[in-house]
Scaffold this motif. Sequence first.
Motif, PDB file in Angstrom:
ATOM      1  N   UNK A 187      -3.146  -9.851  15.257  1.00 38.56           N
ATOM      2  CA  UNK A 187      -3.666  -8.760  14.745  1.00 38.56           C
ATOM      3  C   UNK A 187      -2.437  -7.603  15.236  1.00 38.56           C
ATOM      4  N   UNK A 195      -0.227  12.445  11.902  1.00 41.37           N
ATOM      5  CA  UNK A 195      -0.807  11.759  10.538  1.00 41.37           C
ATOM      6  C   UNK A 195       0.296  10.680   9.940  1.00 41.37           C
ATOM      7  N   UNK A 198       2.470   6.786   8.254  1.00 42.13           N
ATOM      8  CA  UNK A 198       1.234   6.152   7.763  1.00 42.13           C
ATOM      9  C   UNK A 198       1.437   4.840   7.158  1.00 42.13           C
ATOM     10  N   UNK A 199       2.509   4.241   7.187  1.00 47.07           N
ATOM     11  CA  UNK A 199       2.699   2.950   6.469  1.00 47.07           C
ATOM     12  C   UNK A 199       4.069   2.494   7.305  1.00 47.07           C
ATOM     13  N   UNK A 203       4.543  -6.391   6.577  1.00 42.41           N
ATOM     14  CA  UNK A 203       4.642  -7.759   5.685  1.00 42.41           C
ATOM     15  C   UNK A 203       6.214  -8.324   6.000  1.00 42.41           C
ATOM     16  N   UNK A 226      -3.042 -10.634  10.780  1.00 39.62           N
ATOM     17  CA  UNK A 226      -3.352  -9.283   9.758  1.00 39.62           C
ATOM     18  C   UNK A 226      -2.841  -7.986  10.553  1.00 39.62           C
ATOM     19  N   UNK A 227      -2.742  -7.345   9.404  1.00 37.49           N
ATOM     20  CA  UNK A 227      -2.086  -5.806  10.027  1.00 37.49           C
ATOM     21  C   UNK A 227      -2.820  -4.839   9.735  1.00 37.49           C
ATOM     22  N   UNK A 228      -2.639  -3.546  10.307  1.00 37.60           N
ATOM     23  CA  UNK A 228      -3.390  -2.366  10.055  1.00 37.60           C
ATOM     24  C   UNK A 228      -2.856  -1.367  10.558  1.00 37.60           C
ATOM     25  N   UNK A 229      -3.081  -0.248  10.015  1.00 36.04           N
ATOM     26  CA  UNK A 229      -2.658   1.170  10.349  1.00 36.04           C
ATOM     27  C   UNK A 229      -3.713   2.185  10.630  1.00 36.04           C
ATOM     28  N   UNK A 230      -3.694   2.769  12.058  1.00 32.59           N
ATOM     29  CA  UNK A 230      -4.801   3.650  12.327  1.00 32.59           C
ATOM     30  C   UNK A 230      -3.951   4.882  12.668  1.00 32.59           C
ATOM     31  N   UNK A 231      -4.502   6.013  11.872  1.00 27.18           N
ATOM     32  CA  UNK A 231      -4.017   7.374  12.238  1.00 27.18           C
ATOM     33  C   UNK A 231      -4.771   8.157  13.319  1.00 27.18           C
ATOM     34  N   UNK A 232      -3.831   9.276  13.873  1.00 29.48           N
ATOM     35  CA  UNK A 232      -4.839  10.085  14.666  1.00 29.48           C
ATOM     36  C   UNK A 232      -5.519   9.465  15.856  1.00 29.48           C
ATOM     37  N   UNK A 233      -4.533   8.583  16.507  1.00 26.97           N
ATOM     38  CA  UNK A 233      -5.147   7.916  17.526  1.00 26.97           C
ATOM     39  C   UNK A 233      -4.894   8.571  18.687  1.00 26.97           C
ATOM     40  N   UNK A 267     -10.457   2.976  19.197  1.00 27.62           N
ATOM     41  CA  UNK A 267      -9.454   2.156  18.710  1.00 27.62           C
ATOM     42  C   UNK A 267     -10.121   1.172  17.984  1.00 27.62           C
ATOM     43  N   UNK A 322       7.549   8.813   6.449  1.00 25.46           N
ATOM     44  CA  UNK A 322       6.300   8.414   6.283  1.00 25.46           C
ATOM     45  C   UNK A 322       6.306   6.875   6.589  1.00 25.46           C
TER      46      UNK A 322
ATOM     47  N   UNK B  57      -4.196  -9.837   4.165  1.00 27.62           N
ATOM     48  CA  UNK B  57      -4.673  -9.164   5.363  1.00 27.62           C
ATOM     49  C   UNK B  57      -3.686  -8.011   5.876  1.00 27.62           C
ATOM     50  N   UNK B  59      -3.382  -4.068   5.968  1.00 32.11           N
ATOM     51  CA  UNK B  59      -4.402  -3.054   5.606  1.00 32.11           C
ATOM     52  C   UNK B  59      -3.713  -1.657   5.946  1.00 32.11           C
TER      53      UNK B  59
END
Lengths: 486, 623
Positions: A187, A195, A198-199, A203, A226-233, A267, A322, B57, B59
């Motif tokens: 991950x 904020x 955010x991208x 990939x 898999x990947x994810x973006x989490x803001x305001x951590x 998180x 951004x 996958x 996100x």
Amino acid sequence: MNRWADGKACQLHYPLYIGLTWDDYDISPVQDLASQVQSLLRAENDLSLYDFYIIADTTTAETSQRAKLSGPGAGGELGEYRGHALSVNVITDPSTKSTSASLRTWRPVLDVRHNPERSVDSATLAPFIASEIRKIYEHENDAISHLLRDTPFTTSGQVEALSPEVKSSLDARRTRAFKYAATYHLTFSLFTSSASPSAWEAEQALEDSIRPLLDRFSSISEFTVDTQVQLLASFSPSIAGPQYDESTREWKLQRTDLSGFVNAAEWPLNPGIGSGPTINFVLFVPSEDQSPLVLAETGGNSWLIPQWGGVQILNPSGKQSEKLSAADLRPVMLTFADQLSALLGLPDSPASPSLRISSLVRERATSLVLSASSTLGALARLSLKLTSIAIPDSVAKSVDETILRLDQACHDLRDGRYHRALENARTAEGEAEQAFFEPSMVGQVYFPEEHKVAVYVPLLGPMAVPLVMAALKEFRKLRATKAKVA
Amino acid sequence: MRLSILLTLPATLLSLIYAQEQHSYTEHLHLKPLPDNSLYAGFTFTSTTPYTAYASNHFRYFPRSLAQILQYTHTAELHLRFALGRWDEESWGSRPRRGLREGGNGVELWAWMDGAEEGWSDLVNSLSGLFCASLNFVDSGKTTRPVLSFEPEGTLEELQRKRSRTGELRLLHGMLPHEVVCTENLTPFLKLLPCKGKAGISSLLDGHKLFDANWQTMAVDVRPVCTPGGDCILEIEQTVDMVLDIERSMRPRESPIPRPLPIEDVTCDETKGYNGHDTCYPRRPKGETAWSLSSVFGRPIRGSCALGGSEKQEYDITFEVPSERTVEITSETTIPQSTTSSGSRTYRLPQNADFDLNLPHQVLGSSAQASTLEQPPLYASRQLTGHGAERGGMHTLLRNPHPYTQRIVYLESLPWFLRPYMHTLALSGAGKMEKMFYTPLLDRKRGTHLELLIEIQPLSTVELTYDFEKAILRYTEYPPDANRGFDIPAAIIRVLPSSNNSQSKQGSYLRTTSLLLPLPTPDFSMPYNVIILTSTVIALGFGSIFNLLVRRFVLVEEVPGNAIAGVVRRVRDGVARIRGMVKGGGVGRVDNGGGGVVKKGEEVVGGEVRKVDGGGRGGKKDR
């Protein structure tokens, strides 16, 4: 079961078939050289875990040509290239001054260049090749010896004492690495304090930097990404947080904060669903007013959390965009790739990654065999200790399967089929664990005898009273008659 | 009226707009004061992801934790509801979002999935972990497969075609009426949002206020939206709807217990007969109560959750109030706002600055007060009838308040321990049953699934009744609070859209309250009593037979002097003497003598007793 637990069922030995070619010569001098190298390697006692077979091979040169033609995509077979653990290519090169050896990066091939004018006879060449081979397998030998230490599989004389430095480095490698699994979930998460960004073009960056590494490992394990973006951590409240250093104009993160840096409560780093552990890679982008953020002691920006993953801080460059582009992410992903190899337990040497991976296969197979047999031993001890425990059929079946697979793994190891050995050992380990943690047995383990007593006391108590009183009376009477007689 | 139209917008129109713009996130807050000092607040958070990114996958705004579960269980469309309280139709009018985003009391879940049973059990178990709810108790006994009640919101057929899957998607539905929804469910809900309650309208969501509301429901809806022949996106819509009691919410957190005001501060209704200097009938305060967002929700909105691409979004907040009502904005920066002709105000949140709405005390003109409530499509109520622990009855009233015929689908999923007698099922009143789907129960394996398609005549009431038998559970099947009763899930009523007014194929939904069914409950200490009682009987029998076997019968003369008997006698003498001394005087002396006589006699009695049962124990006991 106990034969395995006591280490009597299998004598761990690793045959290594090493091909030898010599471009200029016919088969007979090559065979001479091969037998010389083999006897030299066997004469020395330091690599006692291995049996070296040096095979003179006149066709290797052609095959390597063919392999080149078929392209570099044939990653899966690298470890067992032509069935040989290693190929030694002796190349006659008049331009070299002294005999030299070099490992190819993605093939288990050792190129030895020598100048026939300077050292004609094979008498000097053989010791050189032998010492090069020994150098390659020295580290792995240490690692496996360390694994076998304090297990019943150790036989006297097989495992030498290791120097404390080697030992501590091996220990560090072992504690860092994940337990072996057939599937790992990777991950990659971008955490930003504010904020933006955010991208990220994760990939693309993953495809460039991580995918080649995963392809190498594909012969051992499978990976999902898999990947994810989490803001305001936000930082966890349990750590002190970064301190501003006036002199360097940097925000410094103390060493004590690193362990609590990942804010597990907030998180969302849920482990992946399905079997297999999750390896987390966290890229943290601090907010503008807290950057640059660096580690206080080293000034670095990344660290590894053993058996969990890696963390990296990316300080936003001047322009706040951004989106993080693939180019921005390239150094980040390379660091993650390094961390990933460490987390998978890849050894640090020899220099060739393909040899490292094949030595990892041997190490992992060995450790799985060890852990499966010790689980079997524990299960045997448990069933002897708790005699009242009911053992379901599924457990018996799993134990049979484990023993069968362990036998096969042992044979595979002894015959040098390491990938199959790994597969069998993995099944054996899985079955052993399943047998040990059988849900219906786990419940019984915690059912103490005292509970039965508690149920029977209301019955046994009142019944015991007249019995005890009668016994007392009889005893007193016996004493009285004795006294009378006396 | 406006409420429902606005809230159907995301379902139909917005999804088309966002089909082009793939990763997106929008949020919206709808506020509307209701009669009796109540305030309706509806939060909507929508994130989308292109289907290709979901499949590989990657996100961005779509929560990864939920996406993983959906992928693993092959779920195409998911609806999850957490609900608490009852929507009061009599005083609040029709339901928000036409009841599409609410659930029965407790937790409700339905999904269209590819796989069969294992997929469903994986889904409920994973969701149970993600939302800290006991969803894992939705087993085969609580799962039904409704036929008419639910319609997919997404374009599932397109999706199947795109994924080139041929199998049909199955709808499964489960309800947990016993579950108490609370803060531990809100926290994971907020974690799914990109701004996590730290910015934007979600910063208003606080467990203390939300679960103190008169009615609240949280919903998570995931659906695929495909353009015909084009790309698919996956959309997650999270909604929170609540009705707050303004006065109750404004109580200070430190002393939430309401205390009577000092009599000087109360405005008295002096027309009452019993009004005096120390008694007072408080007058109902005139006009609207003063309140502000921060006083009702406990904090102001902490800036906007403006993420990339949110420029298209027009307004974050819609405030539906009469145009006469004064609304003050508290914010450091200027706020873009507008007022519609009907008086609704819309606001856009500032970046990185707090935002608050302030409504002063105000007496409105009569025209504004007489705002009529919209009629709900149907009124429904359901009760248990009958008495005793063996049988019972179910009684449902459905009232159509509209001057046209309505068709409804009535769904009941009953637990297996409630066994309906289908021959007693009766529909009376101005309505007729068109279709019935019925799956009979299997003990401990499957509950009853009953689905009725009913046509109700204009302005009339329909009564649905049936009798049932209460099953007797096994000892271990009772919960720890067995005497509380067993929850029966709410009946789900779908009012089908009339053909001439088909704005949506979904229609509108309402749910009855869940019921509490008392079952015959045993005395749970019974096994222990049985153990103790039988043990005592056995021990008694054993003791007497044993005594008979081991005891020897001898004459009095043969009994040897007993040390214990001597001690006992001496103690008794002492007690008698002390007693005599306490009674005092000459009488005491006479008593003493008397005591001696008795003592002698007792000794004889003791000897005889001993002669009979001979044992030291028996003798001691008798004395």
